[in-house]
Design a protein around this motif. Structure first.
Motif, PDB file in Angstrom:
ATOM      1  N   VAL A 151       0.854  -1.180   0.000  1.00 50.02           N
ATOM      2  CA  VAL A 151       0.000   0.000   0.000  1.00 50.02           C
ATOM      3  C   VAL A 151       0.896   1.238   0.000  1.00 50.02           C
ATOM      4  N   MET A 152       0.288   2.411  -0.215  1.00 50.33           N
ATOM      5  CA  MET A 152       1.016   3.685  -0.148  1.00 50.33           C
ATOM      6  C   MET A 152       2.217   3.694  -1.094  1.00 50.33           C
ATOM      7  N   ALA A 153       1.954   3.747  -2.385  1.00 53.06           N
ATOM      8  CA  ALA A 153       2.997   3.623  -3.405  1.00 53.06           C
ATOM      9  C   ALA A 153       4.166   4.601  -3.268  1.00 53.06           C
ATOM     10  N   PRO A 154       3.977   5.844  -2.810  1.00 53.38           N
ATOM     11  CA  PRO A 154       5.139   6.736  -2.708  1.00 53.38           C
ATOM     12  C   PRO A 154       6.189   6.276  -1.696  1.00 53.38           C
ATOM     13  N   PHE A 155       5.800   5.435  -0.735  1.00 51.70           N
ATOM     14  CA  PHE A 155       6.722   4.986   0.308  1.00 51.70           C
ATOM     15  C   PHE A 155       7.538   3.784  -0.164  1.00 51.70           C
ATOM     16  N   ASP A 156       8.676   3.581   0.476  1.00 51.96           N
ATOM     17  CA  ASP A 156       9.420   2.344   0.263  1.00 51.96           C
ATOM     18  C   ASP A 156       8.699   1.201   0.977  1.00 51.96           C
ATOM     19  N   ALA A 157       8.718   0.029   0.366  1.00 54.28           N
ATOM     20  CA  ALA A 157       7.874  -1.078   0.814  1.00 54.28           C
ATOM     21  C   ALA A 157       8.084  -1.445   2.279  1.00 54.28           C
ATOM     22  N   GLU A 158       9.346  -1.483   2.734  1.00 55.65           N
ATOM     23  CA  GLU A 158       9.597  -1.920   4.113  1.00 55.65           C
ATOM     24  C   GLU A 158       9.048  -0.940   5.147  1.00 55.65           C
ATOM     25  N   MET A 159       8.825   0.323   4.733  1.00 53.63           N
ATOM     26  CA  MET A 159       8.356   1.331   5.679  1.00 53.63           C
ATOM     27  C   MET A 159       6.849   1.290   5.899  1.00 53.63           C
ATOM     28  N   VAL A 160       6.140   0.518   5.103  1.00 51.60           N
ATOM     29  CA  VAL A 160       4.694   0.391   5.307  1.00 51.60           C
ATOM     30  C   VAL A 160       4.305  -1.029   5.716  1.00 51.60           C
ATOM     31  N   GLU A 161       5.289  -1.861   6.036  1.00 49.69           N
ATOM     32  CA  GLU A 161       4.972  -3.234   6.440  1.00 49.69           C
ATOM     33  C   GLU A 161       4.123  -3.251   7.701  1.00 49.69           C
ATOM     34  N   GLU A 162       4.387  -2.322   8.629  1.00 47.98           N
ATOM     35  CA  GLU A 162       3.579  -2.264   9.845  1.00 47.98           C
ATOM     36  C   GLU A 162       2.149  -1.823   9.534  1.00 47.98           C
ATOM     37  N   ILE A 163       1.966  -1.045   8.485  1.00 49.97           N
ATOM     38  CA  ILE A 163       0.623  -0.649   8.054  1.00 49.97           C
ATOM     39  C   ILE A 163      -0.126  -1.856   7.516  1.00 49.97           C
ATOM     40  N   HIS A 164       0.567  -2.717   6.789  1.00 52.08           N
ATOM     41  CA  HIS A 164      -0.059  -3.962   6.319  1.00 52.08           C
ATOM     42  C   HIS A 164      -0.580  -4.773   7.504  1.00 52.08           C
ATOM     43  N   LYS A 165       0.243  -4.873   8.554  1.00 49.12           N
ATOM     44  CA  LYS A 165      -0.168  -5.624   9.743  1.00 49.12           C
ATOM     45  C   LYS A 165      -1.336  -4.940  10.445  1.00 49.12           C
ATOM     46  N   GLU A 166      -1.302  -3.626  10.502  1.00 48.29           N
ATOM     47  CA  GLU A 166      -2.368  -2.882  11.174  1.00 48.29           C
ATOM     48  C   GLU A 166      -3.694  -3.049  10.445  1.00 48.29           C
ATOM     49  N   LEU A 167      -3.666  -3.052   9.131  1.00 47.48           N
ATOM     50  CA  LEU A 167      -4.887  -3.306   8.358  1.00 47.48           C
ATOM     51  C   LEU A 167      -5.428  -4.694   8.673  1.00 47.48           C
ATOM     52  N   SER A 168      -4.545  -5.683   8.694  1.00 49.20           N
ATOM     53  CA  SER A 168      -4.962  -7.052   8.999  1.00 49.20           C
ATOM     54  C   SER A 168      -5.526  -7.163  10.410  1.00 49.20           C
ATOM     55  N   ARG A 169      -4.871  -6.487  11.367  1.00 47.49           N
ATOM     56  CA  ARG A 169      -5.349  -6.521  12.755  1.00 47.49           C
ATOM     57  C   ARG A 169      -6.760  -5.968  12.887  1.00 47.49           C
ATOM     58  N   ASN A 170      -7.132  -5.088  11.981  1.00 51.91           N
ATOM     59  CA  ASN A 170      -8.454  -4.473  12.032  1.00 51.91           C
ATOM     60  C   ASN A 170      -9.425  -5.077  11.023  1.00 51.91           C
ATOM     61  N   GLY A 171      -9.080  -6.250  10.518  1.00 50.77           N
ATOM     62  CA  GLY A 171     -10.009  -7.001   9.686  1.00 50.77           C
ATOM     63  C   GLY A 171     -10.076  -6.586   8.237  1.00 50.77           C
ATOM     64  N   VAL A 172      -9.126  -5.753   7.785  1.00 53.12           N
ATOM     65  CA  VAL A 172      -9.118  -5.318   6.385  1.00 53.12           C
ATOM     66  C   VAL A 172      -8.202  -6.235   5.581  1.00 53.12           C
ATOM     67  N   LYS A 173      -8.767  -6.918   4.611  1.00 57.74           N
ATOM     68  CA  LYS A 173      -7.975  -7.787   3.740  1.00 57.74           C
ATOM     69  C   LYS A 173      -7.462  -6.975   2.556  1.00 57.74           C
ATOM     70  N   VAL A 174      -6.174  -7.138   2.256  1.00 52.55           N
ATOM     71  CA  VAL A 174      -5.594  -6.463   1.099  1.00 52.55           C
ATOM     72  C   VAL A 174      -5.159  -7.511   0.086  1.00 52.55           C
ATOM     73  N   ASN A 175      -5.662  -7.385  -1.129  1.00 49.13           N
ATOM     74  CA  ASN A 175      -5.275  -8.279  -2.223  1.00 49.13           C
ATOM     75  C   ASN A 175      -4.151  -7.599  -3.008  1.00 49.13           C
ATOM     76  N   PHE A 176      -2.905  -8.010  -2.733  1.00 52.63           N
ATOM     77  CA  PHE A 176      -1.761  -7.396  -3.391  1.00 52.63           C
ATOM     78  C   PHE A 176      -1.551  -7.988  -4.782  1.00 52.63           C
ATOM     79  N   LYS A 177      -0.838  -7.229  -5.614  1.00 54.72           N
ATOM     80  CA  LYS A 177      -0.517  -7.645  -6.984  1.00 54.72           C
ATOM     81  C   LYS A 177      -1.767  -8.120  -7.720  1.00 54.72           C
ATOM     82  N   THR A 178      -2.836  -7.360  -7.551  1.00 59.72           N
ATOM     83  CA  THR A 178      -4.122  -7.728  -8.125  1.00 59.72           C
ATOM     84  C   THR A 178      -4.712  -6.534  -8.861  1.00 59.72           C
ATOM     85  N   SER A 179      -5.160  -6.760 -10.085  1.00 62.94           N
ATOM     86  CA  SER A 179      -5.798  -5.708 -10.871  1.00 62.94           C
ATOM     87  C   SER A 179      -7.234  -6.087 -11.179  1.00 62.94           C
ATOM     88  N   VAL A 180      -8.095  -5.081 -11.214  1.00 58.97           N
ATOM     89  CA  VAL A 180      -9.501  -5.299 -11.545  1.00 58.97           C
ATOM     90  C   VAL A 180      -9.646  -5.380 -13.064  1.00 58.97           C
TER      91      VAL A 180
END
Length: 558
Positions: free
Chosen positions: A189-218
């Motif tokens: 998530v958050m494309a302007p950031f470097d990937a390792e700096m938003v890893e905790e955000i990925h965990k926080e989304l998961s902790r709050n029940g938000v599923k993220v489908n990475f590398k996925t296009s509609v």
């Protein structure tokens, strides 16, 4: 001295509204007119997700200024629901359509300010216009979304895009008890950031029940008989939701500008100079449609943020009011912040991937300090990354993530970048200290110290992402820490035992040292170097390793 000139401003919100108010303060005699195609001339679009989530309950709190306020306070005429359809540069007038009456008028000008903004990206996909698919850009959009949620008793929302708006919407909807699933084409998530700096955000989304489908296009949308929507993806899967919000990003609104023959930049935004002047000397441009310079690299960028729009508007207004002024726009740093549940992530300047993209040589440091002294209740760790010139130490950018204190550190570094400061300067920065607010050595100071130690050769650094063979990888944490989790092929020599176990380490090979966050690794590096070893500390220790290698964090031990 004020003189009577006529200024037409196309668009309101941050850029147009600020330009109008500033122009009046600079020229009492000017005839100033603002044409805004929407219902509101000035509103807090950054607050829209929180209005949808009922954190902000009164829509009026989002409305910053009305046409009446502009008339009574600034003697500025504002016409909402009026769209400028055409610019006639040779004759210096615009064609304006009254969207309620359907009539058109011609409005002449001495100077024209373009604040046309940007529009949400809406890809040409099958089913994109189905009921229940929305974008969010203005107050009207937020009202439509809120109404749909209430009338259709929405239980699940699919958000396409994991940027600022997508994450803010996710948090707001979860707070309303609505399930959220995000579809993101990147691996973060958050494309302007470097990937390792938003890893905790990925965990926080998961902790709050938000599923993220990475590398996925509609690939398509399909309306179901029960009123829900199937979101089809390139992995041949379907995500079912009661509602879809597109948060893919925005594009400059430049069709009219292009038709008028005003020069565009290499990225498709309106080209301006330092005075915010377009290729037509009587036309200025500000805000989300404008292409400006990156403050760090000097490269062309388009960054649709409110802060740059406001500053650009002041510069344009000053130059229109006084053509001989020296007011110039310095460029944009992309300083931004986002709250995601209990975490905050922020950045300023260039990311590592942006520096790589522009072929700029850099060095970096990672650190994981507490936001204030650890002995005072409420201390939380901040993950901080600072990028800088490997020769001069000049600061290029920074990113941070944590529960508290993130904004303070990024704001300080933002000012340091504006001032052309170096990492060595950060060592000497004197910041507020009290146990509730910081430490005697603030994280800003510590970042400067780590980098300066590296630049002086006292503490050579390396990084987990570096392509180096580490035949001697030494973990200087305690045996208990090593047993619980360690990097593969590492040898555990706890720091208190290091001096007595130097014989176990070969001097003919480089020594790579790590600990939990980097501090003990620094101490160990100094011991080893003073004893003749070619030792390097791995920046950020195991904490950074887990962010760079998130799968490893799922394992109890190797």
């Amino acid at each position: 001295m004020s003189k009577s000139i006529k200024i037409v401003i196309v668009g309101g919100v941050a850029g147009g509204a600020t330009a109008a108010a500033r122009l009046r303060r600079m020229n009492e005699l000017a005839n100033i007119k603002v044409f805004e195609k929407g219902e509101h001339v000035s509103y807090a679009n950054c607050g829209l997700p929180y209005y949808i989530g009922n954190t902000i309950t009164n829509q009026k709190d989002l409305l910053l200024a009305s046409p009446e306020l502009f008339r009574n306070r600034f003697n500025v005429t504002v016409k909402t629901k009026h769209e400028v359809k055409e610019i006639k540069r040779d004759s210096k007038f615009v064609v304006v359509k009254d969207l309620e009456k359907g009539t058109e008028i011609k409005e002449d000008y001495d100077y024209l300010v373009l604040a046309t903004g940007a529009h949400p990206i809406k890809p040409d996909l099958h089913g994109i216009n189905s009921e229940g698919i929305f974008t969010l850009r203005n107050v009207k959009d937020s009202d439509i979304i809120k109404t749909y949620v209430a009338e259709h008793q929405v239980k699940k929302v699919a958000i396409v895009g994991g940027g600022f708006i997508g994450l803010e919407l996710a948090e707001s909807l979860v707070h309303r008890g609505i399930g959220v699933e995000i579809i993101e084409r990147l691996d973060q998530v958050m494309a302007p950031f470097d990937a390792e700096m938003v890893e905790e955000i990925h965990k926080e989304l998961s902790r709050n029940g938000v599923k993220v489908n990475f590398k996925t296009s509609v690939t398509a949308f399909e309306k179901q008989s029960d009123g829900s929507l199937d979101v089809k993806t390139d992995s041949n899967s379907k995500i079912n939701a009661d509602m879809v919000i597109l948060a893919i990003g925005v594009r400059p609104d430049i069709d009219m500008i292009k038709a008028a023959g005003i020069e565009l930049g290499s990225l498709g935004g309106i080209k301006t100079n330092e005075r915010m002047q377009t290729s037509d000397p009587y036309i200025y441009a500000v805000g989300d449609s404008v292409e400006t310079k990156d403050f760090v690299t000097g490269k062309n960028v388009i960054i649709p943020l409110a802060n740059p729009a406001n500053r650009q508007a002041r510069v344009a207004a000053d130059n229109i009011a006084n053509p001989k002024t020296s007011t110039k726009y310095r460029g944009v740093q992309g300083t931004a912040i986002c709250k995601v549940f209990d975490y905050t992530v922020a950045m300023t300047g260039n990311s590592e991937k942006a520096l790589k993209r522009n072929n700029i040589q850099y060095e970096k440091v990672y650190l994981h300090p507490f936001n204030h002294v650890s002995y005072y209740p409420g201390a939380h760790k901040i993950s901080l990354k600072v990028l800088f010139d490997p020769k001069s130490g000049k600061i290029f950018g920074a990113q941070a993530c944590g529960v508290d204190g993130v904004d303070k550190r990024i704001d300080v570094i933002s000012m340091a970048i504006q001032g052309g400061m170096t990492m060595g300067d950060l060592e000497e920065v004197e910041l507020c200290y009290s146990p509730q607010y910081g430490s005697a050595k603030d994280p800003i100071n510590v970042a400067g110290m780590i980098a300066s130690n590296m630049l002086r050769g006292d503490q050579p650094l390396t990084h987990w992402s570096a392509d180096e063979k580490r035949e001697q990888l030494i973990d200087v944490r305690s045996p208990e820490e090593h047993s619980a989790f360690h990097v593969p092929n590492s040898k555990n020599i706890p720091l208190p035992e290091l001096r007595n176990r130097l014989s176990e380490i070969r001097k003919d090979l480089p020594v790579y040292v790590y600990c939990a966050v980097g501090q003990r690794g620094y101490y160990a590096t100094r011991i080893l170097r003073l004893n003749g070893y070619d030792a390097r500390n791995i920046s950020g220790g195991v904490t950074t390793y887990k962010s760079v290698n998130p799968v490893a964090d799922l394992k109890n031990k190797f």
